[in-house]
Design a protein around this motif. Structure first.
Motif, short mmCIF file in Angstrom:
data_model
loop_
_atom_site.label_atom_id
_atom_site.label_comp_id
_atom_site.label_asym_id
_atom_site.label_seq_id
_atom_site.Cartn_x
_atom_site.Cartn_y
_atom_site.Cartn_z
N ASN A 225 0.81 -1.22 0.00
CA ASN A 225 0.00 0.00 0.00
C ASN A 225 0.84 1.27 0.00
N ASN A 226 2.15 1.12 0.24
CA ASN A 226 3.06 2.27 0.26
C ASN A 226 3.88 2.34 -1.02
N MET A 227 4.52 3.47 -1.20
CA MET A 227 5.39 3.74 -2.35
C MET A 227 4.66 3.54 -3.68
N ASN A 228 3.44 4.05 -3.72
CA ASN A 228 2.66 4.05 -4.97
C ASN A 228 2.32 5.46 -5.42
N ASP A 229 2.71 6.44 -4.61
CA ASP A 229 2.50 7.83 -4.99
C ASP A 229 3.23 8.10 -6.31
N GLU A 230 2.57 8.80 -7.20
CA GLU A 230 3.12 9.03 -8.55
C GLU A 230 4.49 9.68 -8.52
N ARG A 231 4.67 10.65 -7.64
CA ARG A 231 5.97 11.33 -7.58
C ARG A 231 7.04 10.41 -6.98
N GLU A 232 6.70 9.66 -5.94
CA GLU A 232 7.65 8.73 -5.34
C GLU A 232 8.10 7.70 -6.37
N VAL A 233 7.14 7.15 -7.09
CA VAL A 233 7.45 6.15 -8.11
C VAL A 233 8.36 6.73 -9.18
N SER A 234 8.04 7.94 -9.61
CA SER A 234 8.84 8.59 -10.66
C SER A 234 10.28 8.81 -10.22
N LEU A 235 10.48 9.24 -8.98
CA LEU A 235 11.82 9.50 -8.48
C LEU A 235 12.62 8.20 -8.35
N ILE A 236 11.97 7.12 -7.91
CA ILE A 236 12.66 5.83 -7.79
C ILE A 236 13.04 5.31 -9.17
N LYS A 237 12.10 5.36 -10.11
CA LYS A 237 12.36 4.85 -11.45
C LYS A 237 13.42 5.69 -12.18
N ASN A 238 13.40 6.99 -11.97
CA ASN A 238 14.40 7.85 -12.59
C ASN A 238 15.80 7.54 -12.06
N TYR A 239 15.90 7.32 -10.75
CA TYR A 239 17.20 6.97 -10.17
C TYR A 239 17.69 5.64 -10.74
N ALA A 240 16.79 4.67 -10.84
CA ALA A 240 17.16 3.36 -11.37
C ALA A 240 17.60 3.46 -12.82
N ALA A 241 16.87 4.22 -13.63
CA ALA A 241 17.22 4.36 -15.04
C ALA A 241 18.58 5.05 -15.20
N LYS A 242 18.81 6.07 -14.39
CA LYS A 242 20.07 6.81 -14.44
C LYS A 242 21.26 5.91 -14.11
N ASN A 243 21.04 4.92 -13.26
CA ASN A 243 22.12 4.03 -12.82
C ASN A 243 22.03 2.63 -13.43
#
Length: 362
Positions: A225-243
């Motif tokens: 139920n956590n870490m589904n906020d659109e901004r949170e998800v975007s920041l996690i995915k952006n960090y992963a893509a960058k690395n």
């Protein structure tokens, strides 16, 4: 061989809760005891009836889970069904169970986890009431977010005080729980850390080898139920893509993750150990990351602020706390002196073992 019963939240389908139980079970075996996980019927009096049905799994639970399926979708429902079976199989294969009321234990050990919490109801046996054993101790027990004011509001002061005062020895997991015990009972318990750090899983981490979910990956360890906020998800995915990291949600279903991994508690250790980074908002996600020396960012929520803050500060890992997900990259890029962290863990491990030896071995 002395028989020692463990009273904890054995029913929950939560990797961290089972992992701490496993660690305590193995530690007792190491110390020469025959451990048992003690069963009981958990009280959910403080929950609305609909949520009580969620936890008391039976035919009465069917309406709840039908609503769950319709609301959450087939993907999450099927994942959680498989998870239920995986964790149940792990418990069946690894532990001996016995009803607390039919047991004949030389010692009973209450802990770890939030066994003293009043969040969902009053489990009187956690305070020693009705337990057929004279030698009851607690190890790294926690009140969670329950403080002395909540104990008074619930009119549970006399029940908790009289019960805990009958314990042979008291040990809690965090400073907030220490304060609650002291205010309610006037006793000052010892503070020791979670059994996962106590046991350490050194042999398991050396011998356990499971197929890596990806070549380079980031683990998300958070309730579904956590870490589904659109901004949170975007920041996690952006960090992963960058690395160039694959996002792996371990143990919980997140539709947006690249891989959702169903696994048992020991496999979770291995997956986190081999990750390039971990993003978590849970206590045991932080514990496992610290134990395996894996860089992590911990978002502390109001439901776990007491235990999370105490854990991270005590291990010298306060820099791993993330005030917001916009700080994700900054926190994960910070260097950690893992030698210092490991030294602190070794010191705490010795302290915890000494507590158990002193109070379990005549």
């Amino acid at each position: 061989m002395k028989k020692t019963g463990i009273l904890t939240h054995y029913q929950v389908h939560n990797h961290g809760a089972i992992l701490q139980m496993h660690a305590l079970y193995k530690t007792l075996q190491f110390l020469g005891f025959k451990p048992f996980v003690l069963t009981y019927k958990k009280d959910f009096s403080f929950l609305p009836p609909s949520l009580g049905e969620k936890y008391n799994i039976s035919l009465k639970s069917a309406p709840y889970y039908i609503k769950y399926l319709l609301k959450k979708g087939i993907g999450k429902t099927f994942f959680n069904f498989k998870k239920y079976r995986t964790l149940n199989r792990f418990k069946t294969e690894n532990y001996d169970f016995m009803s607390v009321f039919q047991s004949d234990m030389d010692y009973v050990l209450v802990g770890s986890d939030e066994v003293f919490s009043l969040e969902v109801g009053v489990n009187m046996i956690m305070y020693g009431h009705g337990v057929p054993c004279k030698n009851i101790i607690s190890y790294a027990a926690s009140f969670g977010q329950t403080d002395a004011a909540e104990v008074i509001r619930r009119n549970c002061g006399a029940l908790i005080s009289s019960g805990l005062k009958s314990f042979k020895a008291l040990c809690v997991r965090d400073g907030a729980s220490f304060n609650t015990v002291k205010e309610v009972t006037s006793l000052e318990p010892e503070i020791n850390f979670d059994p996962v750090l106590l046991y350490g899983f050194e042999n398991e981490l050396k011998s356990l080898s499971i197929k890596k979910p990806a070549d380079k990956y980031l683990v998300v360890y958070a309730y579904d139920n956590n870490m589904n906020d659109e901004r949170e998800v975007s920041l996690i995915k952006n960090y992963a893509a960058k690395n160039n990291l694959t996002v792996v949600s371990a143990g919980y279903y997140h539709k947006w993750a690249d891989i959702n991994l169903n696994l048992n508690p020991l496999e979770l250790l291995s997956v986190i150990k081999n990750a390039k980074a971990v993003v978590t908002d849970t206590f045991h996600g932080s514990v496992i990351s610290a134990l395996t020396n894996t860089p992590f960012a911990a978002f502390v929520r109001t439901i776990n602020v007491n235990k999370m803050t105490y854990l991270l500060d005590s291990l010298g890992l306060s820099g791993r706390k993330m005030a917001g997900f916009d700080k994700l990259e900054e926190v994960l890029s910070r260097k950690t002196d893992w030698n210092a962290v490991n030294g602190k863990i070794s010191e705490l491990r010795e302290k915890g073992l000494n507590y158990l030896k002193k109070n379990l071995i005549p």
